[in-house]
Motif scaffolding. Structure first.
Motif, short mmCIF file in Angstrom:
data_model
loop_
_atom_site.label_atom_id
_atom_site.label_comp_id
_atom_site.label_asym_id
_atom_site.label_seq_id
_atom_site.Cartn_x
_atom_site.Cartn_y
_atom_site.Cartn_z
N ASN A 126 0.83 -1.21 0.00
CA ASN A 126 0.00 0.00 0.00
C ASN A 126 0.86 1.25 0.00
OD1 ASN A 126 -2.28 -1.49 0.00
ND2 ASN A 126 -2.89 -1.05 2.10
N VAL A 127 1.91 1.22 0.81
CA VAL A 127 2.76 2.42 0.91
C VAL A 127 3.43 2.70 -0.44
CG1 VAL A 127 4.82 3.39 2.03
CG2 VAL A 127 3.13 2.15 3.38
N LEU A 128 3.93 1.67 -1.08
CA LEU A 128 4.59 1.87 -2.38
C LEU A 128 3.60 2.40 -3.41
CD1 LEU A 128 6.90 -1.29 -2.52
CD2 LEU A 128 7.65 1.08 -2.35
N ARG A 129 2.44 1.77 -3.49
CA ARG A 129 1.47 2.19 -4.51
C ARG A 129 0.94 3.61 -4.23
NH1 ARG A 129 -0.24 -0.99 -8.41
NH2 ARG A 129 -2.19 0.17 -8.60
N ASN A 130 0.73 3.93 -2.95
CA ASN A 130 0.24 5.27 -2.61
C ASN A 130 1.29 6.35 -2.86
OD1 ASN A 130 -2.16 4.21 -1.82
ND2 ASN A 130 -1.64 4.14 0.35
N ASN A 131 2.54 5.90 -3.02
CA ASN A 131 3.62 6.87 -3.26
C ASN A 131 4.17 6.74 -4.69
OD1 ASN A 131 4.41 8.41 -0.59
ND2 ASN A 131 3.79 6.34 -0.02
N ASP A 132 3.27 6.34 -5.61
CA ASP A 132 3.55 6.30 -7.05
C ASP A 132 4.44 5.17 -7.55
OD1 ASP A 132 1.90 8.48 -7.49
OD2 ASP A 132 3.49 9.89 -7.00
N PHE A 133 4.70 4.19 -6.72
CA PHE A 133 5.42 3.02 -7.24
C PHE A 133 4.38 2.01 -7.72
CE2 PHE A 133 8.45 5.03 -4.45
CZ PHE A 133 9.64 4.95 -5.18
N THR A 134 3.61 2.40 -8.73
CA THR A 134 2.48 1.57 -9.15
C THR A 134 2.91 0.38 -10.01
OG1 THR A 134 2.14 3.15 -10.91
CG2 THR A 134 0.70 3.35 -8.99
N GLU A 135 4.24 0.28 -10.25
CA GLU A 135 4.72 -0.93 -10.94
C GLU A 135 4.58 -2.16 -10.02
OE1 GLU A 135 6.59 1.59 -9.91
OE2 GLU A 135 8.61 1.00 -9.32
N VAL A 136 4.41 -1.92 -8.72
CA VAL A 136 4.16 -3.01 -7.78
C VAL A 136 2.65 -3.27 -7.81
CG1 VAL A 136 4.51 -3.85 -5.42
CG2 VAL A 136 6.03 -2.12 -6.36
N LYS A 137 2.26 -4.46 -8.26
CA LYS A 137 0.84 -4.73 -8.47
C LYS A 137 0.19 -5.38 -7.25
CE LYS A 137 1.15 -3.20 -12.59
NZ LYS A 137 0.78 -1.80 -12.73
N CYS A 138 -1.10 -5.09 -7.08
CA CYS A 138 -1.85 -5.73 -6.00
C CYS A 138 -2.79 -6.77 -6.61
CB CYS A 138 -2.65 -4.70 -5.21
SG CYS A 138 -3.67 -5.47 -3.94
N GLY A 139 -2.57 -8.02 -6.26
CA GLY A 139 -3.44 -9.08 -6.77
C GLY A 139 -4.34 -9.60 -5.68
N CYS A 140 -3.86 -10.57 -4.94
CA CYS A 140 -4.72 -11.22 -3.93
C CYS A 140 -4.68 -10.50 -2.59
CB CYS A 140 -4.27 -12.66 -3.75
SG CYS A 140 -2.61 -12.80 -3.04
N ASN A 141 -3.63 -9.77 -2.32
CA ASN A 141 -3.42 -9.10 -1.03
C ASN A 141 -3.34 -10.10 0.13
OD1 ASN A 141 -2.85 -6.61 -0.03
ND2 ASN A 141 -4.97 -5.91 0.14
N GLU A 142 -3.03 -11.35 -0.17
CA GLU A 142 -2.97 -12.39 0.86
C GLU A 142 -1.67 -13.20 0.82
OE1 GLU A 142 -6.41 -14.81 0.30
OE2 GLU A 142 -7.71 -13.43 1.35
N GLY A 143 -0.73 -12.76 0.00
CA GLY A 143 0.54 -13.48 -0.08
C GLY A 143 0.48 -14.75 -0.90
N GLU A 144 -0.51 -14.85 -1.78
CA GLU A 144 -0.64 -16.09 -2.55
C GLU A 144 -0.14 -15.93 -3.99
OE1 GLU A 144 -1.83 -18.93 -1.40
OE2 GLU A 144 -2.59 -18.28 0.53
N CYS A 145 -0.30 -14.73 -4.60
CA CYS A 145 -0.13 -14.64 -6.05
C CYS A 145 1.21 -14.06 -6.50
CB CYS A 145 -1.27 -13.85 -6.67
SG CYS A 145 -1.14 -12.07 -6.47
N GLY A 146 1.88 -13.31 -5.66
CA GLY A 146 3.21 -12.79 -6.01
C GLY A 146 3.21 -11.57 -6.94
N SER A 147 2.04 -11.02 -7.25
CA SER A 147 2.02 -9.82 -8.12
C SER A 147 2.73 -8.66 -7.45
CB SER A 147 0.58 -9.37 -8.37
OG SER A 147 -0.14 -10.41 -8.91
N CYS A 148 2.72 -8.64 -6.15
CA CYS A 148 3.27 -7.52 -5.39
C CYS A 148 4.73 -7.73 -5.01
CB CYS A 148 2.45 -7.32 -4.13
SG CYS A 148 2.54 -8.73 -3.02
N THR A 149 5.38 -8.72 -5.64
CA THR A 149 6.77 -9.04 -5.27
C THR A 149 7.70 -7.82 -5.40
OG1 THR A 149 6.45 -11.31 -6.01
CG2 THR A 149 8.73 -10.57 -5.77
N VAL A 150 8.48 -7.61 -4.38
CA VAL A 150 9.61 -6.66 -4.45
C VAL A 150 10.82 -7.39 -3.87
CG1 VAL A 150 8.20 -4.56 -4.20
CG2 VAL A 150 9.18 -5.63 -2.16
N LEU A 151 12.00 -6.86 -4.09
CA LEU A 151 13.18 -7.46 -3.46
C LEU A 151 13.51 -6.68 -2.20
CD1 LEU A 151 15.53 -8.11 -6.54
CD2 LEU A 151 13.77 -9.59 -5.60
N LEU A 152 13.70 -7.41 -1.12
CA LEU A 152 14.14 -6.79 0.14
C LEU A 152 15.55 -7.29 0.37
CD1 LEU A 152 11.55 -6.97 3.06
CD2 LEU A 152 12.36 -4.96 1.84
#
Lengths: 314, 159
Positions: free
Chosen positions: B24-50
């Motif tokens: 949410n923080v990334l998308r709200n701050n214009d990093f919209t390349e990070v996608k929101c799919g299931c929001n439950e940790g199942e689909c990996g659309s929101c993957t980033v590298l930590l």
């Protein structure tokens, strides 16, 4: 009632996702939308964060009502109760390590599943545990889920407990006083329900112990219905020690002592395996998918497979 | 509140609430390349590298990663300067609808950086947290394999 509320909340959230033009890409800029999401996201908006530098500080902080520990955070986000007022992050407690000394391996509680798998691949140690953890969750989640967090929560689908119990693991706890107790005692004494910090897990580095673990899940990263773990030690193919545990059963875990006693001083032949299974009787509860009898039968098949696998390794 | 984060090798001050996920923080701050799919940790659309490792940003509370290096898919290559891996995804037809692509690319990037010659099985394990809605897994795995081959044949290392 609470479950119904949560379920309807999740459904509402999903419905909102689907209604968005950005196919699932939730942009929370809209204030009304944000309010709706916040009312569903149970974690409190005024959540307080603490970043202690010592375990003692962390223990003091979690003594307050509504304050809990934060490791990887995956479990907190799954349950996210609004009663949480504060989170104590363990990131600065230096609990992310795996050490080997004096024939023991210490795993810091903030180590992730992935850390353990990597350690095992590199050193060829902890293979039973690494096998179980590599089948749990998915790669990105294994990079976040911590050993300590999983131990403290012990969800019914835990892939961690059965292998750790079979390995006779001990844990070091920071409470009012630091202490080391066996994992089995930790569960049976009810300590798991108290507020404390797990500092590390201690496992004997025993090269003569052979073991295996099997979990029942329909697809690779689904939550398992149950996990069976077996660890055996043998002298000239005769079993001298057996440790058999299953999780996901009634009461969450079962130490299968009858099967263990049966196996002692026997060679693992097909006939012995056939008889051992008769002494392996975990009790399950039925759920919306499977009957208790089905689970019981499947667990016996898994137990047989495990013993067959181990036959060649002893 | 506003806090500093290290994103794509740059320090950025991001607006956030203490209960918000990194997604949410990334998308709200214009990093919209990070996608929101299931929001439950199942689909990996929101993957980033930590710190170089793939994580589901929907399963990470933003406050807990302030001192970590966060990489989104734009951190490894952009539309005008794509990374070899991104080019190979396009060549192999692995991008399809594109929704899972940022997560797939980052998970593959992390794998190839650590293991430049993965087997097909190793690729499947590395991508086990990323679901493709178009079910185009064969092309995605081909793209990762092709990138590994290109790296090897040109004596390149993943950067």
């Amino acid at each position: 009632m609470l479950i119904l509320f949560r379920f309807s909340g999740i459904c509402l959230l999903r419905t909102i996702h689907l209604c968005l033009p950005d196919a699932g890409g939730v942009v929370l800029r809209d204030k009304n939308f944000r309010k709706i999401v916040e009312s569903i996201n149970m974690l409190h908006q005024n959540l307080e964060w603490f970043f202690p530098h010592t375990p003692e500080e962390a223990v003091k902080l979690i003594a307050a009502q509504g304050v809990i520990l934060h490791g990887g955070g995956t479990r907190i986000l799954k349950t996210s109760p609004k009663s949480i007022k504060g989170l104590v992050d363990v990131g600065k407690l230096n609990l992310n390590y795996i050490h080997h000394s004096d024939k023991q391996i210490s795993i810091g509680a903030a180590s992730t599943y992935d850390d353990v798998i990597r350690y095992s691949t590199k050193t060829k140690k902890l293979s039973l545990l690494a096998q179980a953890l590599s089948e749990a969750a998915s790669t990105p989640l294994r990079n976040r889920i911590t050993i300590g967090g999983s131990l403290k929560d012990f969800p019914i689908w835990s892939s961690l407990y059965a292998p750790l119990l079979a390995l006779n693991a001990q844990i070091e706890i920071a409470d009012k006083h630091d202490k080391v107790i066996s994992l089995e005692e930790y569960l049976e004494s009810g300590m798991i329900k108290t507020k404390h910090l797990i500092k590390r897990i201690i496992i004997d580095d025993d090269p003569h112990l052979v073991g295996g673990v099997k979990r029942f899940a329909l697809i690779r990263f689904e939550y398992p219905l149950f996990t069976v773990a077996v660890a055996l030690r043998a002298k000239k193919k005769i079993i001298s020690e057996a440790r058999i545990y299953i999780t996901g059963v009634k009461g969450r875990h079962k130490h299968c002592k009858r099967a263990e006693h049966f196996l002692i001083e026997k060679e693992l032949t097909n006939d012995v395996i056939h008889e051992a299974v008769k002494h392996f009787n975990p009790k399950f509860a039925a759920d919306y998918k499977y009957s208790a009898e089905y689970k019981e039968h499947t667990s016996k098949v898994f137990f047989t497979d495990l013993l067959q696998d181990l036959k060649g390794k002893l | 509140m506003k806090l500093e984060f290290k994103i794509n090798n740059t320090s950025k001050a991001l607006e956030l609430l203490p209960n918000e996920t990194l997604l949410n923080v990334l998308r709200n701050n214009d990093f919209t390349e990070v996608k929101c799919g299931c929001n439950e940790g199942e689909c990996g659309s929101c993957t980033v590298l930590l710190d170089g490792k793939p994580v589901n940003s929907c399963q990470v509370l933003a406050m807990s990663v302030q001192e970590k290096e966060i990489t989104t898919v734009k951190g490894i290559g952009t539309l005008y300067t794509p990374h070899l891996l991104q080019k190979t995804f396009v060549e192999a037809g692995a991008d399809q609808c594109g929704f899972c692509s940022p997560g797939m690319v980052l998970a593959s990037y992390s794998l190839l950086k650590e293991n430049p010659k993965p087997t097909r099985e190793e690729i499947l394990v590395a991508l086990d947290g990323n679901l493709c809605r178009c079910t185009g897994y064969v092309k995605i795995v081909d793209a990762v394999e092709n990138t590994a081959k290109k790296l090897h044949s040109n004596n390149l290392v993943m950067e």
